[in-house]
Write an enzyme that holds these catalytic residues in place. Structure first.
Site, PDB file in Angstrom:
ATOM      1  N   LYS A  44      15.324 -11.637   9.061  1.00  0.00           N
ATOM      2  CA  LYS A  44      15.312 -12.254  10.400  1.00  0.00           C
ATOM      3  C   LYS A  44      14.067 -13.133  10.539  1.00  0.00           C
ATOM      4  O   LYS A  44      14.127 -14.272  11.016  1.00  0.00           O
ATOM      5  CB  LYS A  44      15.324 -11.118  11.435  1.00  0.00           C
ATOM      6  CG  LYS A  44      15.303 -11.514  12.880  1.00  0.00           C
ATOM      7  CD  LYS A  44      13.941 -11.475  13.528  1.00  0.00           C
ATOM      8  CE  LYS A  44      13.281 -10.122  13.545  1.00  0.00           C
ATOM      9  NZ  LYS A  44      11.983 -10.119  14.228  1.00  0.00           N
ATOM     10  N   LYS A  46       2.364 -15.602  13.386  1.00  0.00           N
ATOM     11  CA  LYS A  46       3.115 -14.521  12.735  1.00  0.00           C
ATOM     12  C   LYS A  46       4.039 -15.089  11.649  1.00  0.00           C
ATOM     13  O   LYS A  46       4.228 -14.486  10.592  1.00  0.00           O
ATOM     14  CB  LYS A  46       3.924 -13.766  13.794  1.00  0.00           C
ATOM     15  CG  LYS A  46       4.918 -12.764  13.259  1.00  0.00           C
ATOM     16  CD  LYS A  46       4.286 -11.516  12.676  1.00  0.00           C
ATOM     17  CE  LYS A  46       5.351 -10.640  12.028  1.00  0.00           C
ATOM     18  NZ  LYS A  46       4.912  -9.346  11.606  1.00  0.00           N
TER      19      LYS A  46
END
Ligand code: NAP
Length: 299
Positions: A243, A175
């Site tokens: 983030k 990811k």
């Protein structure tokens, strides 16, 4: 072994979690749901989901528990904290964390679960809120092959491109690779459209023309039209993108990998966060380029 259509726990019913849970119900699963802000569970309860009292209660009722939360500390709190999943877990349970969090924290949580004869699959997703609603998410999964196979039916209810990429933490690593790609591509789209605007180009025709060629991307073809129309509603919020870039930068530091492009994009997003734009979609990255070049890319 495959997951029978009995109770599946689902914790975290935000932009992504709610439609993913909805797709599991549509596929015939009985859900026990939990969300910190209880009202976000209302629509799923109307569709037949049961409300759990706490993450621990969800784990007591379900051997398969999915989490879809914000960041590493949130997943740690919900799984390992007070009234967390670990407190209620049954032997042989599989927790499937579909949030995007740190690969290192993922491996630590997997270790803690293994001490209770249970395990963690890390299964972060790509495809945005649209993919969550349509059930077309890409799902990249880390953990044991047998756990992956037993949960394949759950993944198929939520996604289309479902790949077991390796051992615990490798789903999250994959990811982060994805986030390097999406951030860099979004930056190229924003930069290109400000260049086009300042050159006096027709922005709609520009997207049409280059959107079918080698410069095409999901960001250009899906977010480009929104951006030039001044639609900055989030599919994926800037604060979450930032983030993820923090996770990329931390992992790159641990590995001694140089990521100059990603670091630059992170600085541009930081300037937007400083202006209070964290809840806007990532297509608002164009605003940073517009400020640098003193030209808006809008129709
Ligand atoms: P979101 O709408 O902000 O939802 C976050 C959820 O986590 C909410 O249900 C929130 O509960 C819950 N939560 C956060 N911290 C918690 C804590 N400490 N204890 C209990 N519950 C907590 O975010 P999202 O867009 O669904 O994103 C979820 C994850 O998917 C993130 O890791 C994100 O990076 C990833 N992701 C998002 C997208 C996207 O396009 N949005 C795409 C791919 C991946 P409350 O309702 O009480 O706040």
């Amino acid at each position: 072994m495959t997951v029978s259509k009995d109770k599946i726990g689902f914790i975290g019913l935000g932009i992504m979690g709610a439609p993913m849970a909805d797709n599991l119900i549509k596929a015939g699963y009985n859900l026990v749901v939990y969300n910190r802000t209880k009202s976000k569970a209302d629509d799923l309860i109307k569709l037949g989901a049961e409300l759990g009292d706490s993450p621990s209660d969800v784990a007591k009722k379900c051997k398969y528990v999915i989490t879809m939360l914000t960041d590493s500390p949130d997943v740690q709190q919900v799984i390992l904290g007070e009234s967390g999943v670990l407190e209620g877990i049954q032997t042989g349970s599989i927790v499937i964390d579909m949030s995007t969090i740190s690969p290192t924290v993922t491996r630590e949580i997997n270790q803690r679960l293994s001490e209770k004869s249970s395990s963690l699959l890390d299964a972060p997703v790509s495809g945005g809120s649209w993919g969550a609603i349509e059930g077309t998410l890409s799902i990249m999964v880390g953990g044991s092959k047998s756990d992956f196979e037993s949960c394949a039916h759950l993944f198929e209810a939520m996604g289309k491109n479902i790949i077991h990429t390796g051992s615990s933490g490798m789903g999250q690593t994959t990811k982060l690779v994805n986030q390097i790609l999406v951030a860099g591509t979004m930056n190229a789209v924003a930069e290109a459209l400000v260049f086009a605007a300042k050159s006096g180009a027709d922005l709609e025709k520009t997207i049409q023309a280059v959107g079918g060629g080698a410069g095409a991307s999901w960001q250009l073809n899906t977010l480009g039209p929104k951006l030039i129309n001044g639609d900055f509603d989030p599919g994926f919020m800037i604060k979450l993108q930032q983030k993820d870039l923090r996770l990329v930068i931390q992992s790159a530091q641990e590995l001694n990998v140089s990521i100059p492009g990603t670091s630059l994009v992170s600085q541009l997003f930081a300037s937007l966060l400083a202006q209070g734009l964290g809840d806007e979609g990532t297509q608002a990255l164009v605003k940073a380029h517009e400020q640098l070049s003193n030209k808006q890319a809008r129709i």
